[in-house]
Write a protein that holds these residues in place. Structure first.
Motif, PDB file in Angstrom:
ATOM      1  N   GLU A   1       0.847  -1.194   0.000  1.00 23.40           N
ATOM      2  CA  GLU A   1       0.000   0.000   0.000  1.00 23.40           C
ATOM      3  C   GLU A   1       0.884   1.245   0.000  1.00 23.40           C
TER       4      GLU A   1
ATOM      5  N   ASN B   1     -11.879   4.464  -7.288  1.00 27.22           N
ATOM      6  CA  ASN B   1     -11.277   4.398  -8.619  1.00 27.22           C
ATOM      7  C   ASN B   1      -9.831   3.906  -8.570  1.00 27.22           C
ATOM      8  N   LEU B   2      -9.167   4.207  -7.482  1.00 23.15           N
ATOM      9  CA  LEU B   2      -7.755   3.853  -7.397  1.00 23.15           C
ATOM     10  C   LEU B   2      -7.515   2.453  -6.848  1.00 23.15           C
ATOM     11  N   GLY B   3      -8.417   1.926  -6.038  1.00 25.94           N
ATOM     12  CA  GLY B   3      -8.254   0.582  -5.512  1.00 25.94           C
ATOM     13  C   GLY B   3      -7.560   0.572  -4.164  1.00 25.94           C
TER      14      GLY B   3
ATOM     15  N   GLN C   1      -4.576  -0.441  -3.300  1.00 26.06           N
ATOM     16  CA  GLN C   1      -3.115  -0.294  -3.207  1.00 26.06           C
ATOM     17  C   GLN C   1      -2.684   1.119  -2.829  1.00 26.06           C
ATOM     18  N   PHE C   2      -3.649   2.045  -2.747  1.00 26.60           N
ATOM     19  CA  PHE C   2      -3.326   3.424  -2.384  1.00 26.60           C
ATOM     20  C   PHE C   2      -4.045   3.804  -1.093  1.00 26.60           C
TER      21      PHE C   2
ATOM     22  N   GLY D   1     -10.506   4.257 -14.592  1.00 25.40           N
ATOM     23  CA  GLY D   1      -9.838   3.952 -13.337  1.00 25.40           C
ATOM     24  C   GLY D   1      -8.587   3.116 -13.522  1.00 25.40           C
ATOM     25  N   ALA D   2      -8.634   2.131 -14.439  1.00 24.80           N
ATOM     26  CA  ALA D   2      -7.479   1.253 -14.657  1.00 24.80           C
ATOM     27  C   ALA D   2      -6.293   2.045 -15.207  1.00 24.80           C
TER      28      ALA D   2
ATOM     29  N   GLN E   1      -4.748   4.153 -12.466  1.00 22.72           N
ATOM     30  CA  GLN E   1      -3.897   3.375 -11.570  1.00 22.72           C
ATOM     31  C   GLN E   1      -2.513   3.123 -12.195  1.00 22.72           C
TER      32      GLN E   1
ATOM     33  N   MET F   1       1.007   4.455 -10.685  1.00 17.89           N
ATOM     34  CA  MET F   1       2.043   3.499 -10.308  1.00 17.89           C
ATOM     35  C   MET F   1       3.340   3.786 -11.084  1.00 17.89           C
TER      36      MET F   1
END
Length: 391
Positions: free
Chosen positions: A2, A19-21, A23-24, A107-108, A111, A115
């Motif tokens: 994360e 939207n980011l998921g 991992q953030f 969103g994908a 991300q 990243m």
């Protein structure tokens, strides 16, 4: 894993988080200034600035504020825009210091680009650490390098110098390791060059170097020393007279540098002499060709004139032979005709002999100059100058 992310100007952090998921880990603040007082700023990996205004100037100001903070400035800053921006607006954000400008949407894709910004920062940090370590090791290696190593490197590099300026500056680079201030004079066959590591050579020092060049290897006066070797003289202004070991080491080691420089100066002089000799040969060949053409034409004219003279003699005899009673008067006439023909023939031949006088004289001078084992530069230059430019 994360990643902790700062979000500046966000009203709905929940929607952005969806939207980011997972991992953030997002932390929302209204302005960039609010981030300055947050604890553990060094743990954040990214900053997001929302671009919601019509002209985008507010978001640009937030980016600039983040990039001026000493802790936050290394973070990648990504701008999320609610609508598409024109080129001038995106250039404004780039000028403000943002790393990416993304239109809020897929969103994908969002991300992936966030990243990428984080990974770029991690890669840059690793590269910086490697570079810092390499620089540290290089500094240690340089600190441990002996004077002998410096001199060997100089002797390797000096052979790559193509002119006196390069050779002189390479010597000054080597002298940096000895922490001395110096002035250099090089006396090549083609002139004298006076050099400083920085700036123009001083007339007084140049005069001193010239006048002391024949006074032995070392000329010491106060904290200054002049070191001479062949075509090279070096004036050192700050000799460590209070440190006998360092004083002796500088004299010994710097003198070997001058030996290497002198050898290269000699080699460069030879190269220039060969160029000059090549010019001489080219011009001499052209001149000789021109002269030989003149000789061929001249001797052709001589032969024609000789034939004419002999023919005149024959004509004279033929005109007189019908009257020959071989009395005294006739004999005198014939004698005069023959004498005239002989005199004319001799005169024509003498003129022919004069034609190659200039070539013979010049070739004699060339032979004298090249007969010596060491051809003098000034004599070569004089020979080149004597050849007319028009061949």
């Amino acid at each position: 894993m994360e990643y902790k992310v700062l979000v500046v100007g966000c009203n709905d952090i929940k929607k952005l988080g969806e939207n980011l998921g997972d991992q953030f880990s997002l932390l929302a603040v209204a302005t960039a200034q609010e981030t300055f007082h947050l604890p553990d700023l060094e743990e954040y990996k990214l900053a997001i600035v929302l671009d919601k205004e019509a002209d985008g100037t507010g978001a640009q100001a937030q980016v600039r504020a983040l990039k001026h903070h000493p802790v936050i400035s290394p973070l990648p800053v990504v701008v999320l825009a609610t609508e598409e921006r024109d080129l001038d607006s995106r250039l404004g954000f780039y000028d403000a210091g943002c790393d990416d400008h993304i239109q809020f949407g897929n969103g994908a894709e969002l991300q992936v680009r966030l990243m990428k910004a984080i990974f770029n920062r991690i890669a840059n940090e690793q590269l910086k650490q490697q570079l810092d370590k390499a620089n540290e090791m290089a500094f240690i290696a340089m600190s441990d390098t002996s004077d002998l190593g410096v001199n060997i490197q100089f002797l390797l590099d000096i052979n790559q110098c193509e002119n006196l300026d390069q050779a002189g500056m390479r010597l000054f680079q080597a002298l940096k390791s000895y922490s001395i201030s110096s002035s250099l004079q090089i006396r090549s066959r083609f002139g004298e060059k006076n050099m400083e590591a920085n700036g123009m050579a001083k007339d007084l020092e140049s005069t001193l170097l010239r006048e002391c060049s024949e006074m032995g290897r070392y000329v010491d006066f106060g904290k200054r020393s002049i070191m001479n070797y062949g075509r090279v003289s070096l004036l050192v202004r700050n000799m460590p007279v209070d440190d006998s070991n360092k004083y002796g080491a500088i004299k010994d080691n710097v003198f070997s540098l001058l030996q290497g420089l002198d050898a290269r100066v000699g080699a460069l002089d030879n190269v220039e002499s060969l160029k000059l000799e090549s010019q001489l040969v080219v011009k001499l060949t052209s001149r000789m060709t021109h002269i030989m053409e003149g000789i061929d034409k001249g001797y052709h004219d001589v032969m024609v004139r000789i034939a004419d003279a002999v023919e005149d003699i024959a004509d004279g005899i033929e005109q007189e032979i019908q009257f020959l009673g071989m009395d005294e008067q006739q004999e005198q006439v014939i004698q005069k005709v023959l004498e005239k023909g002989i005199l004319e023939t001799n005169r024509v031949f003498n003129e022919g002999l004069k034609m190659d006088k200039s070539l013979t004289g010049y070739l004699t001078e060339v032979g004298r100059v090249f007969a010596s084992d060491k051809v003098k530069t000034e004599e070569l230059m004089a020979l080149v100058e004597k050849i007319p430019a028009n061949g």
